[in-house]
Design a protein around this motif. Structure first.
Motif, mmCIF file in Angstrom:
data_model
loop_
_atom_site.group_PDB
_atom_site.id
_atom_site.type_symbol
_atom_site.label_atom_id
_atom_site.label_comp_id
_atom_site.label_asym_id
_atom_site.label_seq_id
_atom_site.Cartn_x
_atom_site.Cartn_y
_atom_site.Cartn_z
ATOM 1 N N VAL A 1 -4.753 -62.460 -48.994
ATOM 2 C CA VAL A 1 -3.389 -62.868 -48.687
ATOM 3 C C VAL A 1 -2.421 -61.704 -48.887
ATOM 4 O O VAL A 1 -1.403 -61.601 -48.186
ATOM 5 N N ALA A 2 -2.708 -60.817 -49.837
ATOM 6 C CA ALA A 2 -1.857 -59.634 -50.022
ATOM 7 C C ALA A 2 -1.971 -58.696 -48.840
ATOM 8 O O ALA A 2 -0.998 -58.033 -48.454
ATOM 9 N N ALA A 3 -3.154 -58.623 -48.256
ATOM 10 C CA ALA A 3 -3.361 -57.766 -47.079
ATOM 11 C C ALA A 3 -2.990 -58.470 -45.792
ATOM 12 O O ALA A 3 -3.195 -57.916 -44.702
ATOM 13 N N ARG A 4 -2.441 -59.686 -45.906
ATOM 14 C CA ARG A 4 -2.024 -60.484 -44.761
ATOM 15 C C ARG A 4 -3.174 -60.729 -43.784
ATOM 16 O O ARG A 4 -2.997 -60.749 -42.575
ATOM 17 N N SER A 5 -4.353 -60.905 -44.341
ATOM 18 C CA SER A 5 -5.508 -61.275 -43.503
ATOM 19 C C SER A 5 -5.433 -62.765 -43.184
ATOM 20 O O SER A 5 -4.698 -63.538 -43.810
ATOM 21 N N LEU A 6 -6.207 -63.177 -42.176
ATOM 22 C CA LEU A 6 -6.235 -64.586 -41.822
ATOM 23 C C LEU A 6 -6.781 -65.407 -42.990
ATOM 24 O O LEU A 6 -7.785 -65.026 -43.603
ATOM 25 N N PRO A 7 -6.132 -66.520 -43.330
ATOM 26 C CA PRO A 7 -6.594 -67.316 -44.487
ATOM 27 C C PRO A 7 -7.952 -67.956 -44.212
ATOM 28 O O PRO A 7 -8.267 -68.346 -43.083
ATOM 29 N N ARG A 8 -8.730 -68.040 -45.257
ATOM 30 C CA ARG A 8 -10.049 -68.677 -45.177
ATOM 31 C C ARG A 8 -10.135 -69.756 -46.253
ATOM 32 O O ARG A 8 -9.602 -69.615 -47.349
ATOM 33 N N TRP A 9 -10.825 -70.851 -45.922
ATOM 34 C CA TRP A 9 -11.040 -71.929 -46.893
ATOM 35 C C TRP A 9 -12.251 -71.596 -47.748
ATOM 36 O O TRP A 9 -13.301 -71.203 -47.248
ATOM 37 N N ARG A 10 -12.055 -71.723 -49.048
ATOM 38 C CA ARG A 10 -13.144 -71.415 -49.969
ATOM 39 C C ARG A 10 -13.312 -72.562 -50.972
ATOM 40 O O ARG A 10 -12.334 -73.174 -51.405
ATOM 41 N N HIS A 11 -14.557 -72.773 -51.341
ATOM 42 C CA HIS A 11 -14.903 -73.816 -52.312
ATOM 43 C C HIS A 11 -14.707 -73.247 -53.721
ATOM 44 O O HIS A 11 -15.427 -72.340 -54.143
ATOM 45 N N ILE A 12 -13.748 -73.808 -54.461
ATOM 46 C CA ILE A 12 -13.427 -73.347 -55.805
ATOM 47 C C ILE A 12 -13.672 -74.496 -56.788
ATOM 48 O O ILE A 12 -13.256 -75.632 -56.552
ATOM 49 N N ASN A 13 -14.354 -74.206 -57.877
ATOM 50 C CA ASN A 13 -14.542 -75.185 -58.951
ATOM 51 C C ASN A 13 -13.404 -75.003 -59.948
ATOM 52 O O ASN A 13 -13.438 -74.125 -60.812
ATOM 53 N N GLN A 14 -12.383 -75.836 -59.796
ATOM 54 C CA GLN A 14 -11.188 -75.731 -60.613
ATOM 55 C C GLN A 14 -11.432 -76.393 -61.966
ATOM 56 O O GLN A 14 -12.020 -77.470 -62.058
ATOM 57 N N GLY A 15 -10.981 -75.719 -63.055
ATOM 58 C CA GLY A 15 -11.180 -76.242 -64.394
ATOM 59 C C GLY A 15 -10.505 -77.596 -64.569
ATOM 60 O O GLY A 15 -9.408 -77.842 -64.056
ATOM 61 N N ALA A 16 -11.167 -78.499 -65.306
ATOM 62 C CA ALA A 16 -10.658 -79.858 -65.492
ATOM 63 C C ALA A 16 -10.801 -80.262 -66.945
ATOM 64 O O ALA A 16 -11.045 -79.437 -67.828
ATOM 65 N N LEU A 17 -10.687 -81.555 -67.175
ATOM 66 C CA LEU A 17 -10.681 -82.111 -68.522
ATOM 67 C C LEU A 17 -12.038 -81.935 -69.199
ATOM 68 O O LEU A 17 -13.080 -82.043 -68.548
ATOM 69 N N ARG A 18 -12.009 -81.675 -70.506
ATOM 70 C CA ARG A 18 -13.216 -81.598 -71.351
ATOM 71 C C ARG A 18 -14.233 -80.568 -70.845
ATOM 72 O O ARG A 18 -15.431 -80.782 -70.874
ATOM 73 N N GLY A 19 -13.731 -79.457 -70.354
ATOM 74 C CA GLY A 19 -14.618 -78.374 -69.968
ATOM 75 C C GLY A 19 -15.354 -78.574 -68.663
ATOM 76 O O GLY A 19 -16.195 -77.753 -68.295
ATOM 77 N N THR A 20 -15.070 -79.653 -67.936
ATOM 78 C CA THR A 20 -15.725 -79.875 -66.646
ATOM 79 C C THR A 20 -14.947 -79.160 -65.549
ATOM 80 O O THR A 20 -13.940 -78.496 -65.801
ATOM 81 N N SER A 21 -15.393 -79.318 -64.327
ATOM 82 C CA SER A 21 -14.725 -78.706 -63.189
ATOM 83 C C SER A 21 -14.706 -79.686 -62.025
ATOM 84 O O SER A 21 -15.563 -80.562 -61.928
ATOM 85 N N VAL A 22 -13.700 -79.530 -61.156
ATOM 86 C CA VAL A 22 -13.544 -80.385 -59.980
ATOM 87 C C VAL A 22 -13.664 -79.513 -58.742
ATOM 88 O O VAL A 22 -12.990 -78.478 -58.642
ATOM 89 N N PRO A 23 -14.518 -79.896 -57.781
ATOM 90 C CA PRO A 23 -14.642 -79.090 -56.563
ATOM 91 C C PRO A 23 -13.407 -79.241 -55.669
ATOM 92 O O PRO A 23 -13.037 -80.352 -55.286
ATOM 93 N N ILE A 24 -12.756 -78.117 -55.361
ATOM 94 C CA ILE A 24 -11.561 -78.106 -54.523
ATOM 95 C C ILE A 24 -11.772 -77.074 -53.409
ATOM 96 O O ILE A 24 -12.262 -75.968 -53.661
ATOM 97 N N LEU A 25 -11.373 -77.445 -52.189
ATOM 98 C CA LEU A 25 -11.414 -76.505 -51.063
ATOM 99 C C LEU A 25 -10.025 -75.897 -50.903
ATOM 100 O O LEU A 25 -9.074 -76.595 -50.527
ATOM 101 N N PHE A 26 -9.882 -74.595 -51.222
ATOM 102 C CA PHE A 26 -8.579 -73.926 -51.252
ATOM 103 C C PHE A 26 -8.413 -72.995 -50.061
ATOM 104 O O PHE A 26 -9.371 -72.387 -49.574
ATOM 105 N N SER A 27 -7.144 -72.906 -49.632
ATOM 106 C CA SER A 27 -6.722 -71.884 -48.675
ATOM 107 C C SER A 27 -5.355 -71.372 -49.130
ATOM 108 O O SER A 27 -4.526 -72.158 -49.632
ATOM 109 N N THR A 28 -5.115 -70.089 -48.980
ATOM 110 C CA THR A 28 -3.871 -69.490 -49.471
ATOM 111 C C THR A 28 -3.002 -69.024 -48.297
ATOM 112 O O THR A 28 -3.511 -68.526 -47.283
ATOM 113 N N VAL A 29 -1.677 -69.162 -48.467
ATOM 114 C CA VAL A 29 -0.701 -68.748 -47.444
ATOM 115 C C VAL A 29 0.438 -68.017 -48.155
ATOM 116 O O VAL A 29 0.946 -68.487 -49.184
#
Length: 476
Positions: free
Chosen positions: A83-111
């Motif tokens: 995103v800093a290089a102003r490239s085309l955004p891509r969707w990526r699978h990110i395991n975002q930190g959640a409650l009690r040390g677990t993680s939630v699968p989130i599909l992120f894209s940045t703009v």
């Protein structure tokens, strides 16, 4: 990516608050990240997701890369570089930190938005998709397990089918073509184990026998059962007995056919139909039945006998001495056979049977002797009497003779009766011990027990101990 053609005209004067509403509505989770990669604000589209992710307060002021799972950090760093290089955004699978040390699968894209280097990260909740994938994996594993069980079962039954000593064939119901035959059927029909084109079943028999066979098949298809018929094979002229049983498989009607010789190769005797049914009944009765020769060796036994002796097959019993499983080897078998030879049938002979693995059971044996041409053979009907329900003991005038017998009454009689019985047992035991210590001197025993001789005589009569005189004046 296809952008708006005229955003300034179509969106009008869109302020920051309206933009925040649009961003929150467009994603399940939205993060506002500054040029240093630090989370400055966060929004959630559902309260349930916000609670699962510990809310937004715990993330504010922290680098985004520190709030994700270890395996997702390289992906976050790559997204921020793109995103800093102003490239085309891509969707990526990110395991975002959640409650009690677990993680939630989130599909992120940045703009990238504005000129200050701010970045909006749009996230889509992948938990429903992950749960669906997990169910699909579990379903596939269940299918694989079921398939393995079916394959193993088919292998076992096919092995039994091929090793069965009687000729067995599987026919197509309508055309009567032979679909499968075991090795014994191949040997009988002269096929030599070759699997060529399917033969029609009727063509294997002499013409004069094809009519009854055709009637047999028609009756089996119509009613599901039919009497056995006899026919001669076309190749060698041998007579066989034909039995047929219908069944269905994959919406197809098939017939299982068994071929047996009316007379065995060794000249076995053919029993009348009623006697044959009687033998089948004996094989299935719950009481054990075994036949021995005059030397006591087992000739045949039914399934109940094999279960009682803990044997896996009849072959393990044939040829063995029956006394091997009787309670007292070398004694009871001789008593049984001697009575059979001298007095005829034996009824309700009580003994025990021992299994191969040490189990014992109380049994009653009834036996009979039958002449068999070459000599007598003995038939033994063995009934398990260990499971019989004994009548509940009743407290009568005579007290139990042991503490063990008394304890068996617990739960079967009232407590007050048990206490009275226990008192009587203890009293009787004390009197017996005193008489034994004094050499049956009743005067000394009465003194030892602190009783008068008259009271001791009353208790002796009550418990039936010793021989008492007609008058109670004798000291003993």
């Amino acid at each position: 990516m296809q952008a708006f053609k005229a955003p300034k005209t179509s969106l009008g004067n869109l302020d920051a608050e309206a933009a925040a509403i649009l961003i929150s509505a467009a994603a399940d989770i939205a993060l506002i990240i500054d040029e240093a990669g630090v989370i400055r604000d966060a929004a959630f589209n559902s309260q349930e997701l916000a609670l699962e992710m510990e809310g937004q307060e715990s993330w504010l002021g922290r680098p985004w890369v520190d709030t994700v799972a270890e395996d997702s950090r390289p992906k976050v760093e790559a997204m921020l570089r793109d995103v800093a290089a102003r490239s085309l955004p891509r969707w990526r699978h990110i395991n975002q930190g959640a409650l009690r040390g677990t993680s939630v699968p989130i599909l992120f894209s940045t703009v990238r938005v504005g000129d200050g280097g701010r970045v909006v990260a749009f996230g889509r909740d992948l938990r429903p998709l992950s749960a669906l994938q997990q169910r699909l994996v579990e379903a596939q594993q269940s299918i694989d397990r079921d398939y393995a069980r079916l394959r193993n079962a088919e292998t076992r039954y096919r092995m039994l089918f091929q090793l069965w000593t009687e000729p067995v064939l599987i026919l197509e119901g309508a055309s009567q073509k032979v679909l499968e035959a075991n090795r014994a059927a191949d040997a009988l029909l002269g096929r030599g184990g070759k699997r060529g084109t399917a033969r029609v079943f009727l063509e294997m028999f002499a013409p004069e026998g094809q009519g009854p066979i055709d009637q047999l098949m028609a009756s089996v298809r119509a009613t599901g059962r039919a009497d056995d018929v006899r026919a001669r094979l076309l190749e060698d002229g041998r007579e066989v007995l034909i039995s047929a049983t219908p069944f269905r498989q994959e919406n197809a009607s098939l017939v299982l056919v068994r071929l047996t010789y009316p007379q065995g190769e060794a000249g076995a005797i053919v029993l009348p139909k009623a006697k044959s049914k009687l033998l089948k009944l004996i094989e299935s009765v719950p009481d054990a039945f075994v036949v021995t020769g005059q030397d006591g060796r087992v000739l045949t036994a039914n399934a109940a006998f094999l279960e009682m002796t803990q044997l896996a097959s009849e072959e393990q019993a044939v040829g063995e001495q029956l006394e091997r499983w009787l309670g007292q080897p070398g004694v009871e078998m001789e008593v049984l056979t001697a009575n059979l030879r001298q007095r005829g049938p034996v009824r309700l002979f009580a003994t025990t049977m021992r299994g191969e693995f040490g189990a014992t059971v109380d049994v009653e044996i009834s036996a009979v002797s039958v002449m068999n041409g070459t000599g007598p053979c003995f038939g033994f009907a063995i009934r398990d009497i260990g499971t019989r329900v004994a009548p509940p003991p009743r407290i009568g005038a005579k007290a139990p003779r042991s503490v063990e017998q008394l304890t068996e009454l617990i739960g079967q009689v009232p407590l007050k009766d048990l206490v009275r019985e226990a008192t009587d047992v203890i009293e009787r035991l004390c009197i017996e011990a005193a008489l034994e210590l004094t050499g049956d001197n009743r005067a000394s025993a009465a003194e030892m027990l602190g009783l008068s001789r008259q009271s001791l005589y009353v208790k002796l009569r009550r418990y039936g101990l010793g021989d008492l005189p007609a008058e109670n004046g004798e000291a003993g």
